[in-house]
Design an enzyme around this catalytic site. Structure first.
Site, PDB file in Angstrom:
ATOM      1  N   ASP A  33       0.623  -1.054  -0.073  1.00 30.71           N
ATOM      2  CA  ASP A  33       0.019   0.100   0.050  1.00 30.71           C
ATOM      3  C   ASP A  33       0.739   1.355   0.047  1.00 30.71           C
ATOM      4  OD1 ASP A  33      -2.040  -1.736   0.066  1.00 30.71           O
ATOM      5  OD2 ASP A  33      -2.942  -1.007   2.035  1.00 30.71           O
ATOM      6  N   SER A 269       5.001   4.350  10.541  1.00 21.61           N
ATOM      7  CA  SER A 269       5.363   3.245  10.037  1.00 21.61           C
ATOM      8  C   SER A 269       3.983   2.427   9.611  1.00 21.61           C
ATOM      9  CB  SER A 269       6.317   2.349  10.970  1.00 21.61           C
ATOM     10  OG  SER A 269       6.438   1.149  10.265  1.00 21.61           O
ATOM     11  N   LYS A 270       4.263   1.787   8.250  1.00 22.27           N
ATOM     12  CA  LYS A 270       3.013   0.807   8.001  1.00 22.27           C
ATOM     13  C   LYS A 270       2.853  -0.181   8.929  1.00 22.27           C
ATOM     14  CE  LYS A 270       3.942   0.791   3.384  1.00 22.27           C
ATOM     15  NZ  LYS A 270       3.785   0.563   2.262  1.00 22.27           N
ATOM     16  N   ARG A 271       3.947  -0.698   9.306  1.00 23.28           N
ATOM     17  CA  ARG A 271       3.953  -1.879  10.280  1.00 23.28           C
ATOM     18  C   ARG A 271       3.172  -1.756  11.649  1.00 23.28           C
ATOM     19  NH1 ARG A 271       8.355  -3.040  12.274  1.00 23.28           N
ATOM     20  NH2 ARG A 271       9.794  -1.496  11.366  1.00 23.28           N
ATOM     21  N   LYS A 272       3.420  -0.520  12.032  1.00 20.71           N
ATOM     22  CA  LYS A 272       2.787   0.061  13.330  1.00 20.71           C
ATOM     23  C   LYS A 272       1.610   0.681  13.534  1.00 20.71           C
ATOM     24  CE  LYS A 272       7.746  -0.274  15.271  1.00 20.71           C
ATOM     25  NZ  LYS A 272       8.606   0.616  16.186  1.00 20.71           N
TER      26      LYS A 272
END
Length: 519
Positions: A33, A269-272
């Site tokens: 994304d 961050s996209k992870r968090k």
């Protein structure tokens, strides 16, 4: 004008008044994304380009094949188009410097690599991944600066093969000189410096260039005059300036933007954080104009009015007209979704009801409430409903539960448990009184001359107040609770009398009787 002439002209003393039309680019990687930072950089690129009559370029940097995600590139096009950040050149629209997809430009990079190798400014490295891992671990254990130790420098392939940790698929590394320049004039940061870089890989074993080589070559080949990127790239700038110098081409001006940071001041961050995904804002129902306004405020001050007051709500056109690099905040702001919610609510309330209705359609369609292309009568009802929800929602997604009661069949309306729990002992009496009061009201459109009884909110309200507040002696704040539950099936709903008008007499009476029968 050639690419070199364009770059040289744009390097005038006043960076906000370039001699030649500037060329700026955003260059996302299709690895999932799109990051919200892509839009953040793109809007600053576009503002400067539009203000000075330049071009805005979209380049897809897809040389990292291990992280490539199918469909990600299309998401970049879709989200930037949703925001109205339209590019002048790119893979999807073409342009004079095509191709704009790095994987289609591999032949472009090799001559530059060959030049650096021939001039002794780069060299082959045959170290295996295992050997490099061991080297870094040893450096860290000894608390030494991490970086390549130049084991391969000056050796032939045969000489290197005789040593441990050999790979027959070499990479190419830059040979960083001892006197590498570490300072430059940044459009945002001012005079800036970075640590000395190590011998960066510029060509991978698979023949693809790394970011560091590709970005320099592509920016030169595409005549990019200004490079706008996050402050995390400051440490890479000496490598890039060195490559421009070695390749004997003018360097663009650099503008290192403040990072988008979360509440803990860490890079978002996209992870968090789901809000790091640009598509998340579409899914949640934020308006593109609100998101652009919010992103501008992350790195740029509000408008100061003539009387000295600050205005945080402004259009992208206003942002463009007053844009100056010197006003960009070096530190940036915390990514505060409360501020975005406030902005989004403001923009929603400013919409025309018809516009709001149109924007609600995708969200209602996803829930099966309306078709993807509603009929004119359906749109007419939705416009009326939109007027009722407009002041009660923060995002378009918030409207779905409020709108749902208007688009479900009367016999399919579900009464939520928390709404049912609000019904007190007198609920049945209230419903009986309401049914009796509303029954005589004409459910048609009334007489042409405006006289007679009509099923309109003021008439409905007057009848119910007389029957329940005056007739039963119930306090106003408690009088209509059972009716709300019957009409909407939930505790929070649109205004009661207007809702009854929109639903019509038949649905209203059917729902009131249905709840009364359940009691």
């Amino acid at each position: 004008m050639s690419a070199s002439d364009t770059l040289a002209a744009a390097s005038s003393p006043d960076p906000d008044a370039p001699v030649a039309p500037p060329r700026l680019r955003v260059a996302p990687s299709p690895t999932g994304d799109p990051h919200v930072g892509t839009a953040y950089m793109a809007m600053f690129d576009l503002a400067y380009a539009r203000k000075h009559g330049g071009q805005f370029v979209l380049r897809i940097e897809d040389t990292d094949r291990a992280r490539f995600v199918e469909g990600s590139e299309q998401q970049v096009y879709d989200t930037l188009a949703w925001l109205g950040l339209s590019h002048d050149e790119g893979p999807d629209v073409g342009g004079p410097y095509a191709p704009y997809r790095q994987s289609e430009r591999l032949d472009t990079y090799q001559p530059y690599v060959d030049k650096l190798l021939a001039e002794g400014k780069a060299y082959y490295c045959w170290c295996s991944a295992e050997r490099l891992k061991e080297m870094r671990e040893k450096q860290q254990a000894l608390k030494q600066p991490t970086g390549y130790d130049r084991l391969c420098y000056g050796k032939t392939e045969e000489e290197r093969a005789a040593l441990p940790g050999f790979s027959d698929k070499p990479v190419v590394r830059m040979l960083i000189p001892d006197d590498v320049e570490l300072e430059w004039d940044d459009l945002i940061m001012g005079r800036t410096s970075a640590p000395r870089p190590d011998d960066q890989v510029i060509l991978k074993a698979d023949g693809f260039p790394t970011y560091h080589l590709a970005v320099v070559v592509d920016d030169h080949e595409m005549a990019i005059t200004h490079v706008v990127r996050g402050q995390e790239w400051i440490s890479s700038t000496p490598k890039h300036l060195l490559l421009y110098k070695w390749l004997e081409v003018p360097a663009p001006r650099f503008a290192h933007m403040p990072l988008l940071r979360d509440e803990k001041r860490a890079k978002i961050s996209k992870r968090k954080n789901p809000a790091a995904r640009l598509t998340w804002f579409q899914e949640q129902g934020y308006l593109p104009e609100a998101l652009l306004n919010f992103l501008a405020l992350q790195g740029y001050p509000p408008i100061v009015e003539a009387d000295g007051t600050e205005r945080e709500v402004f259009t992208f056109e206003e942002f463009t007209q007053r844009f100056e690099w010197a006003k960009v905040n070096k530190a940036g702001a915390v990514f505060n979704l409360d501020k975005l919610n406030w902005l989004n609510g403001h923009y929603i309330r400013e919409l025309d009801a018809g516009d709001l209705a149109s924007r609600l359609i995708p969200f209602l369609h996803a829930e099966g409430l309306v078709g993807s292309h509603p009929t004119l009568p359906e749109l007419g009802r939705l416009k009326l409903v939109a007027e009722q929800v407009q002041t009660r929602i923060t995002t378009l997604q918030d409207a779905v539960p409020l709108v749902r009661p208007f688009y479900v069949a009367d016999d399919e309306l579900e009464i939520a448990d928390d709404a049912r729990a609000t019904l007190k002992d007198g609920a049945a009496e209230v419903l009986d009184a309401a049914i009796a009061a509303l029954e005589p009201i004409d459910g048609g459109i009334g007489n042409p001359d405006g006289t007679g009884v009509e099923w309109l909110a003021p008439r409905i309200e007057a009848a119910l107040r007389e029957a329940i507040i005056d007739g039963l002696g119930i306090k106003p704040r408690l009088a209509f609770g059972p009716l709300r539950v019957a009409i909407a099936g939930q505790k929070i709903s649109t205004p009661l009398f207007e809702s009854m008008e929109i639903l019509g007499k038949h649905s209203t009476m059917t729902r009131l009787r249905a709840l009364r029968d359940q009691l």
